[in-house]
Design an enzyme around this catalytic site. Sequence first.
Site, PDB file in Angstrom:
ATOM      1  N   ASP A 294       0.814  -1.211   0.000  1.00 19.85           N
ATOM      2  CA  ASP A 294       0.000   0.000   0.000  1.00 19.85           C
ATOM      3  C   ASP A 294       0.849   1.264   0.000  1.00 19.85           C
ATOM      4  O   ASP A 294       0.363   2.343  -0.326  1.00 19.85           O
ATOM      5  CB  ASP A 294      -0.926  -0.010   1.229  1.00 19.85           C
ATOM      6  CG  ASP A 294      -1.969   1.094   1.169  1.00 19.85           C
ATOM      7  OD1 ASP A 294      -2.643   1.209   0.126  1.00 19.85           O
ATOM      8  OD2 ASP A 294      -2.099   1.845   2.152  1.00 19.85           O
TER       9      ASP A 294
ATOM     10  N   MET B  30      -8.061   5.688   2.825  1.00 21.32           N
ATOM     11  CA  MET B  30      -8.176   6.872   1.981  1.00 21.32           C
ATOM     12  C   MET B  30      -6.917   7.148   1.169  1.00 21.32           C
ATOM     13  O   MET B  30      -6.892   8.095   0.385  1.00 21.32           O
ATOM     14  CB  MET B  30      -8.479   8.099   2.856  1.00 21.32           C
ATOM     15  CG  MET B  30      -9.820   8.049   3.553  1.00 21.32           C
ATOM     16  SD  MET B  30     -11.211   8.019   2.391  1.00 21.32           S
ATOM     17  CE  MET B  30     -11.005   9.594   1.562  1.00 21.32           C
ATOM     18  N   ARG B  31      -5.870   6.323   1.341  1.00 25.06           N
ATOM     19  CA  ARG B  31      -4.635   6.600   0.613  1.00 25.06           C
ATOM     20  C   ARG B  31      -4.862   6.526  -0.895  1.00 25.06           C
ATOM     21  O   ARG B  31      -4.279   7.293  -1.664  1.00 25.06           O
ATOM     22  CB  ARG B  31      -3.534   5.639   1.044  1.00 25.06           C
ATOM     23  CG  ARG B  31      -2.196   5.952   0.384  1.00 25.06           C
ATOM     24  CD  ARG B  31      -1.061   5.099   0.908  1.00 25.06           C
ATOM     25  NE  ARG B  31      -0.596   5.588   2.197  1.00 25.06           N
ATOM     26  CZ  ARG B  31      -0.646   4.893   3.315  1.00 25.06           C
ATOM     27  NH1 ARG B  31      -1.135   3.673   3.315  1.00 25.06           N
ATOM     28  NH2 ARG B  31      -0.197   5.404   4.443  1.00 25.06           N
ATOM     29  N   ALA B  32      -5.710   5.602  -1.345  1.00 29.56           N
ATOM     30  CA  ALA B  32      -5.952   5.462  -2.779  1.00 29.56           C
ATOM     31  C   ALA B  32      -6.552   6.737  -3.363  1.00 29.56           C
ATOM     32  O   ALA B  32      -6.171   7.167  -4.464  1.00 29.56           O
ATOM     33  CB  ALA B  32      -6.876   4.281  -3.038  1.00 29.56           C
TER      34      ALA B  32
END
Length: 676
Positions: free
Chosen positions: A194, A275-277
């Site tokens: 990730d 929420m990183r995406a």
Amino acid sequence: MTSTPFPFTAVVGQDDLRLALLLNAVSPAVGGVLVRGEKGTAKSTAVRALSALLPPVAVVPGCRFSCSPGSPDPGCPDGPHEPGTATERPSRMVELPVGASEDRLVGALDIERALAEGVKAFEPGLLADAHRGILYVDEVNLLHDHLVDLLLDAAAMGASYVEREGVSVRHASKFLLVGTMNPEEGELRPQLLDRFGLTVEVAASREPDQRVEVVRRRLAHDDDPAGFAARWADEEAAVRARIVAARELLPSVVLGDAALRQIAATCAAFEVDGMRADIVMARTATALAAWAGRTDVLAEDVRQAALLALPHRRRRNPFDAPGLDEDKLDETLDEFGDRGDDDPDPDPDPGPDGPGGGGGRPPEQGPEDGAGDAGAPPEDGPGEQPPSAPAAGGAGERSAVRAAEPFRTKVLSVPGLGEGTAGRRSRARTEHGRTTGARRPRGALTKLHLAATVQAAAPHQRERGRTGRGLVVRRDDLRQATREGREGNLVLFVVDASGSMAARQRMSAVKGAVLSLLLDAYQRRDKVGLVTFRGSAAEVALPPTSSVDAAAVRLESLPTGGRTPLAAGLLRAHEVLRVERLRDPARRALVVVVTDGRATGGVEPVAQAGRAARLFAAEGTASVVVDCESGPIRLGLAGQLAGELGGTAVTLDELRADSIAGLVKDVRETGSRRAA
């Protein structure tokens, strides 16, 4: 290796790979690139070539940590830095070897001087060298877990901390993380996966003309590196100038509400975690617009950003293939698009990359244009395809059945204390874990045992002339902490695929159990192997490997039928372990035999199987027999086999995590009795 790198613009094809790298060059905040693919596809070639395109970096003269003259790190170990002149140096690409030590990565602190003199004598590591540059990890999936943890910490905090018994050093470490990997050799931990902003799948072209162009360029470079680079100098300069222009334009790019809605809707539709995406997609779409020379983000930028940022974030387990349903992506973008607000002109004038600005295109090919795949050395050609699953002929052969739904299993561990590769299965002496004692260091001191060091130095203080409060410490006083953690093992599955196991419902349950154990092996960082036996022979369906998903593929396609050559299966497994011990003596093995215990075919099959099993017992190899016998009448043959192996027998039902609370204890006790 030549001193002149292969030019970035000379890499044939691989559009997605080159684009992902260029977007990170434009906006390092995108978060790096993970390049997945078979060997010989220009993964390393393209990454190493990128550093030559990056603009030079302004640094404080003499600073070993590359502080920026405009905003130096206030906590820099070489600071404080006074305002003054700046100097420029080329952008760095620092390579982290898979087998690097912790001190090589984060730096080394002189413990002796720190204790005796209170001086922080610090030798910077690779994280300091990579600050404001590229940190490249080839075969990143093979990186040891403790190094992965350090990388994660540095990537999250933008700084590296070195702690040694209360003495600490901190320095800034912000870098572009680029990793390459061959999925056949195992997958990445989800946490590290990730951390990569973008991911790209690469493969060698199967078109002869394209492959010819790859070989032609590679040979031309190897024959005359300087001359080859000179022929591509104009193209390299053009891309370098375009990166600088895109960086300057980037702050002016507007990410409108419509594009943000599309990004949020896409991430929600594909059920990515966290929420990183969303953030990575937003930064990637913005960088795509800047690369295309635009100040507005279009729907095509959002689409390209999704294709690069989401595939690796959708995997729920190691057996899921990365990828994105492009039809679903287009439907989501159409549903949440709003041309009226952010795209008033549905057919804008062609930009520098064609209609609509074409943010998704890398630089054009140069003077030796070709549409091939990769300028990698031909000797590193496409990866050899794995052999098909065993299909020994025989009467009564049945087609493969699907595995039942996997479940969580209890841990099976090897008894005793090992010294193998760090992992999460069996007890072992490791560099990380709980402290169990102290010893004199062999070589460089890595983990100080403070109490033991003080105890060793205390009796000598008067004769050493101690007068102040400080402790007079000599090198002979230093003590290394001995620690106990966990290791990864070789889990070798020996699976009975004979006619006695061929009932479809039964074989489905057996495959589901093995699949569950494979998932457990992935989480515990084990190597796995697969031996199957049926008909008249046994076959190595998968030699020991870190690629757990490769074992799952072999298992899924496994047919059944024929006699039960149990002895042949055990002997083949014994040979696999013998060879593996020569390759990796420190890695201990756990043999998991999945069978109903029947042995048929050949002369004295039961006696032969017993003799083969006793070979494992004589060598002290840890083993578990998964008893697949079913029906109201049970012969207990699997239990007898476990006794011959010196191991433990469990049923399929007992293999579940909520059903076998005493299994690990049984395996360990059996091993202890055998050792005694």
